[in-house]
Write an enzyme that holds these catalytic residues in place. Structure first.
Site, PDB file in Angstrom:
ATOM      1  N   ARG A 270       0.685  -1.362  -0.311  1.00  0.00           N
ATOM      2  CA  ARG A 270       0.122   0.099   0.286  1.00  0.00           C
ATOM      3  C   ARG A 270       0.933   1.667  -0.009  1.00  0.00           C
ATOM      4  O   ARG A 270       0.495   2.366  -0.607  1.00  0.00           O
ATOM      5  CB  ARG A 270      -1.552   0.039   1.265  1.00  0.00           C
ATOM      6  CG  ARG A 270      -1.925  -1.227   0.815  1.00  0.00           C
ATOM      7  CD  ARG A 270      -2.975  -1.691   2.215  1.00  0.00           C
ATOM      8  NE  ARG A 270      -3.932  -1.583   1.847  1.00  0.00           N
ATOM      9  CZ  ARG A 270      -5.158  -2.231   2.552  1.00  0.00           C
ATOM     10  NH1 ARG A 270      -5.115  -1.309   3.801  1.00  0.00           N
ATOM     11  NH2 ARG A 270      -6.364  -2.998   2.940  1.00  0.00           N
TER      12      ARG A 270
ATOM     13  N   LYS B  45     -19.131 -18.719  -0.030  1.00  0.00           N
ATOM     14  CA  LYS B  45     -20.779 -18.103   0.515  1.00  0.00           C
ATOM     15  C   LYS B  45     -21.137 -17.458  -1.186  1.00  0.00           C
ATOM     16  O   LYS B  45     -20.818 -16.652  -1.129  1.00  0.00           O
ATOM     17  CB  LYS B  45     -20.594 -17.856   1.627  1.00  0.00           C
ATOM     18  CG  LYS B  45     -20.416 -18.770   2.802  1.00  0.00           C
ATOM     19  CD  LYS B  45     -20.896 -17.353   4.310  1.00  0.00           C
ATOM     20  CE  LYS B  45     -20.277 -18.804   5.172  1.00  0.00           C
ATOM     21  NZ  LYS B  45     -20.959 -18.309   6.620  1.00  0.00           N
TER      22      LYS B  45
ATOM     23  N   GLY C 263     -10.258  -9.625  -1.293  1.00  0.00           N
ATOM     24  CA  GLY C 263      -9.501  -9.812  -0.453  1.00  0.00           C
ATOM     25  C   GLY C 263      -8.251 -11.344  -0.717  1.00  0.00           C
ATOM     26  O   GLY C 263      -7.101 -11.102  -0.806  1.00  0.00           O
TER      27      GLY C 263
ATOM     28  N   GLY D 190     -13.258  -4.049   0.486  1.00  0.00           N
ATOM     29  CA  GLY D 190     -14.399  -3.870   0.270  1.00  0.00           C
ATOM     30  C   GLY D 190     -15.066  -2.200  -0.621  1.00  0.00           C
ATOM     31  O   GLY D 190     -16.086  -3.053  -0.793  1.00  0.00           O
TER      32      GLY D 190
END
Length: 396
Positions: free
Chosen positions: A35, A198, A354, A377
């Protein structure tokens, strides 16, 4: 949209929201500087123009209290090393000490402010706190895609105090352009590869991208909800029984929209969730009781390869097996190789989320795809079709 190249920073102080929320080891050394490296071009542009850079970021979750372990002073040396300029540090991010440090800053210098989240006002999006931050620069630059989905003081609210003097940094601009390529302007055929455990965590993404893509590969743990919904036997594989109706609805929607969905036809099954488990290749619809699918099988990978190699725009979000275990990493590695080959042939490939980013780094694919997103996110919310507050604040 205003980007950093639209401004000359000569004799100006750039207040730059960076995302330096980096992992530290037990000795407070930065263990992954990705980052920091990502923010370098924006900082260098300001300095080369003859301006100075005031950097603000959060680190961890101190929840509005000072925590020495989460001080940004720990990363100062690493930032200095990466940028190639000695970075100054001030032990506050607002108020007298911060304002004095900024006033003394000369052209070509960098100042790193203390952790924004030592103040609860940051995450609350407090206007008075944002106004205090705004005193620390002449031009506001948002280069923190990882926090663009948060309406915090430093990512969103502060922008209102810079009418006409706010822009996106190189990193954030590139993130926006990459997502636009997948969602709006990408060359067809467009392929989305969605993996992970999921269906429930990807529902809104799937529903939003069905209008944008030509092909959808469903992999990972999500596979078994789709297979069971269509009458297959999935043994002990992860499965969301309460989402089977939804899976059938997605298949129906895809058919109506002319989107081809590709679901594994065979899997590498194991008799326990362990790297040392007994394994065998089985038909995805015939997984025996006591066995669970943990990776894609060879026939599946051949099908996926064909789809990937004919696609011109590729989004990869989520691994297609339990890649953390060596025994079940082959499918995810193969996928990376196919995307690499397609990219070499001229396709645009975007990796985000991620787990897929972790897989790409682990297996050395960072430089073999077109772009690796830095925001988990934020990336997911963009794919869901949401307008991120940090982006909207610059566009207003």
């Amino acid at each position: 949209m205003k980007v950093i190249n639209d401004f000359n920073f000569e004799n100006k102080k750039a207040l730059i929201r960076v995302d330096f929320n980096v992992p530290l080891d037990e000795n407070f050394n930065v263990s992954d500087a990705t980052r920091i490296e990502a923010a370098k071009p924006t900082i260098i542009k300001v300095l080369e123009d003859g301006g100075s850079a005031v950097l603000m970021s959060h680190l961890g979750r101190p929840k509005g209290t000072r925590n020495a372990d989460l001080s940004l002073k720990h990363i100062c040396d690493k930032v200095s090393e990466i940028i190639g300029v000695k970075v100054k540090f001030v032990e506050d991010c607002v108020g007298e000490a911060a304002e004095k440090a900024v006033a003394e800053l000369q052209s070509g210098e960098i100042l790193l402010l203390e952790n924004l989240r030592f103040y609860s006002e940051e995450t609350k999006g407090d206007v008075a706190f944002a106004e205090q931050l705004s005193k620390l620069g002449d031009i506001y630059v948002n280069d923190a895609f990882g926090t663009a989905h948060r309406a915090h003081a430093s990512t969103t609210v502060v922008a209102q105090f810079f009418p006409g003097n706010k822009c996106f940094g190189f990193l954030l601009a590139q993130e926006i352009e990459s997502i636009e390529k997948v969602m709006q302007t990408g060359e067809k055929p467009v392929l989305a590869i969605l993996g992970g455990a999921k269906v429930s965590s990807k529902i809104t993404i799937i529903e939003n991208i069905l209008d944008k893509v030509d092909h959808l590969i469903v992999g990972g743990g999500m596979t078994y909800t789709f297979v069971k919904a269509q009458g297959g036997k999935v043994g002990d594989s992860i499965c969301e029984d309460d989402k089977m109706e939804l899976a059938l609805d997605i298949l129906k929607q895809a058919k109506e929209k002319g989107v081809e969905i590709h679901i594994p036809v065979d899997v590498l099954a194991a008799d326990s969730f362990s790297n040392d488990a007994n394994t065998k290749i089985v038909d995805v619809r015939e997984i025996p009781d006591g066995w669970q699918g943990l990776d894609a099988g060879p026939k599946t990978l051949e099908i996926f390869k064909e789809v990937i190699l004919k696609s011109k725009t590729i989004l990869w979000n989520g691994p297609i097996g339990v890649f953390e275990m060596e025994s079940f990493a082959k499918g995810t590695i193969a996928l990376g190789n196919y995307i690499d080959e397609s990219t070499q042939n001229g396709a645009f490939s975007l990796v985000g989320g991620g787990d897929s980013v972790a897989a790409v780094k682990q297996f050395g694919f960072q430089d073999k795809v077109s772009y690796v997103s830095t925001g988990g996110g934020a990336m997911l919310e963009s794919l869901e079709g949401k307008t991120l507050p940090g982006i909207a604040a610059i566009l207003e």
